[in-house]
Design a protein around this motif. Sequence first.
Motif, PDB file in Angstrom:
ATOM      1  N   HIS A  75      -7.655  -1.623  -0.809  1.00  0.00           N
ATOM      2  CA  HIS A  75      -7.551  -0.100  -0.489  1.00  0.00           C
ATOM      3  C   HIS A  75      -8.061   0.573   1.041  1.00  0.00           C
ATOM      4  CE1 HIS A  75      -6.607   0.207  -4.679  1.00  0.00           C
ATOM      5  NE2 HIS A  75      -7.491  -0.523  -4.848  1.00  0.00           N
TER       6      HIS A  75
ATOM      7  N   THR B  96      -7.765   1.751   4.617  1.00  0.00           N
ATOM      8  CA  THR B  96      -6.928   2.491   5.631  1.00  0.00           C
ATOM      9  C   THR B  96      -7.638   2.742   6.739  1.00  0.00           C
ATOM     10  OG1 THR B  96      -7.283   4.542   4.594  1.00  0.00           O
ATOM     11  CG2 THR B  96      -5.240   3.405   3.797  1.00  0.00           C
TER      12      THR B  96
ATOM     13  N   ARG C  14       0.943  -1.130  -0.067  1.00  0.00           N
ATOM     14  CA  ARG C  14      -0.151   0.065  -0.087  1.00  0.00           C
ATOM     15  C   ARG C  14       1.078   1.232  -0.079  1.00  0.00           C
ATOM     16  NH1 ARG C  14      -3.275  -0.367   5.012  1.00  0.00           N
ATOM     17  NH2 ARG C  14      -1.857  -1.976   5.054  1.00  0.00           N
TER      18      ARG C  14
END
Lengths: 153, 570
Positions: free
Chosen positions: B172, B174, B127
């Motif tokens: 994706h 977070t 990431r």
Amino acid sequence: MQASDVYSKYPGNDPSVLIPILQDVQEVYGYVPEEELHNIAKHTRLPVSRVFGVATFYNQFRLTPLGKNVIRVCRGTACHVKGSLDILTTLETELGIKAGGTTRDGQFTIETVACMGACSIAPVISINDEFFGGLTVKEVQKLIASRRAEKSE
Amino acid sequence: MTITINNKEVWANPGETILTVAQREGVHIPTLCYLKNLTPTGSCRICVVEVEGQRSLVPSCAFPVAEGMKIQTNSPQVRRARKTIVELLIANHPQDCLVCVRNGNCELQKLAEQYEVRDHRYQGERRKAKIDLASPSIERDPEKCILCGRCVRVCHEVQNVGAIDFVRRGFHSTVAPAMDGSLNTIACVFCGQCVVVCPVGALREKGSQKGVWEAINNPQKHVVAQIAPAVRVALGEEFGMEPGSIVTGKITAALRRLGVDRVFDTNFGADLTIIEEAHELLHRVNHKGVLPLLSSCSPGWVKYVEHFYPDLLPHVSTCKSPHEMEGAMIKSYYAQKVGIDPKDVFVVSIMPCIAKKFESQRPELADEYQDVDAVLTTRELARMIKAAGIDFAKLSEENFDDPMGESTGAAAIFGTSGGVLEAALRSAHYYLTGKDMDQIEFSSVRGLAGVREATVTINGLTLRVAAVSGLKNVDKFLEGIRTGDSPYHFIEVMACPNGCINGGGQPIPSDPEKVRKRIESLYAIDRSLPKRASHHNESIIKLYKEFLGEPNGHKAHELLHTEFTERGVE
């Protein structure tokens, strides 16, 4: 319907109405504006981080407005075999945006979808409610040029 | 009911999870996303165990026991699964352990060691994310985040702040503030509880060591250090000492070895705070001022009011927090006394807190210069002591310097929730009756509960008081004030659960047992001191006589009191 109607429709201080409110607000604007995320947080008494978290978790919610021309590129198996990746990169290069993005002038949005169910005419894209099949890179470039011309008319 | 763990029959209560029973029986099961007393999410899967009859391994933190259940916590299948989980976690983790602030104190690192992970079996896509460095208190590094969600639960369920949450999904995902903003520009109170529970280096304090080293090495600078009450009973843990070890004298010695010019005690500032705050309370009570009075020592709590209850700011005591008061006195009274230009004085506060870093930069907490120049956490001081090659455990104890080294037992207990309240009552009693109370300890405001209340009658004046810690617990009190039916006169609030003793700057990992031992030691310090009420501090009496004049007087107001700022929640 206006945004204010949405809030009067749902009771305040109730976190369980978060998703319906997000859906209705998106209905009003075509997307969920940042300011409304704050209003939703106030109405539901949830932290705005949670509202943002939920809105970004589900693909159905958009946080930016859609372009006038929404181009959906089929990335299903059949279209992939027939070169849909080239179609997508052509669109991205022509418009200067990535899939999921909208051009600055608000004219074009590119999205990818898994399968449109029109595999016999792969590769397929749709622009708003119109479908285009059996496309080549050249034809895609022409399509974009003609849509641009419509804008300047 | 009876269940079997690793072929041994044990007793279990219905509704308990496998993990709870195993922990009680001394069977170690590793955990990552699990946090005691908070919603179990079962998301990291490291706590999986084998249950006979179950199709697959189950997460013990979220799986309830059942009569006759047969559990294996360390079978080959379990160990293999856990090892794979660690391998998958590190597949997406920066390989920079050597330069990570949590090197040697990282739960992921420990698990990799424990499950004998010796290579990177999976090389995952990484990431990419920017480190959020903007705030003066907390750094957020999403690339190191393993998405255990402990910070999110603490922020929502314990602190009721909700500054961060899970954002997006899948690869994706977070943990981030709303709109992917910076912690510096949103309604984060910088309590740092997220930092204390982070198993890795994704959330950490903004380091202040560099600036302190520079000041120490600058011959122009006269470096003055002060240490908070809660630091002296916690720092020892960083050097392998028993939790609750009282290391006041060793800290003083260590600071001198580091090259600090003077070592003062924030407990002096705490005594000073009590003089001002007790007078403020009595003034408000006697002159029909705004009540209840809310304490202002905890900068996380103060920022919470500024964000979420700005209409209640007139209730907050205008007293600066103890280390800020002391900073102001160092740069005026002390500098004058020794004839040093305040611009050459560098004040470094060693605090159990990271909100104090933000607090020290508040523009209103300055006269000509900031009252405090740098704030180090307990952890940062430990790092500096280690960096300087000082054998902490072997140091012989040294005393604080005059004129801000003297303190009373009342100041010592500032470090735990209820302590400020108790200290204020001890002095309020004296101011109202002219004599000290016979029974100086208020057991009703002590303890580990998030809320303790008492009613005290002094000379016919009845005071309703409360001590609250953990921000979630304070809301009902604040709502009561808003609706106008708050019966209280004084409410002490500490942002962190149990107060500073469990602050965001304290040694990691923290657990309730360690916290309890630290608290016991603070009360032991109180009991051990000949003077146990702030108004008996001779150095403070001298300070008023030589410099400040009257408590709550003009000069005191100018130097020891402050004002607050309304902040939005957006």
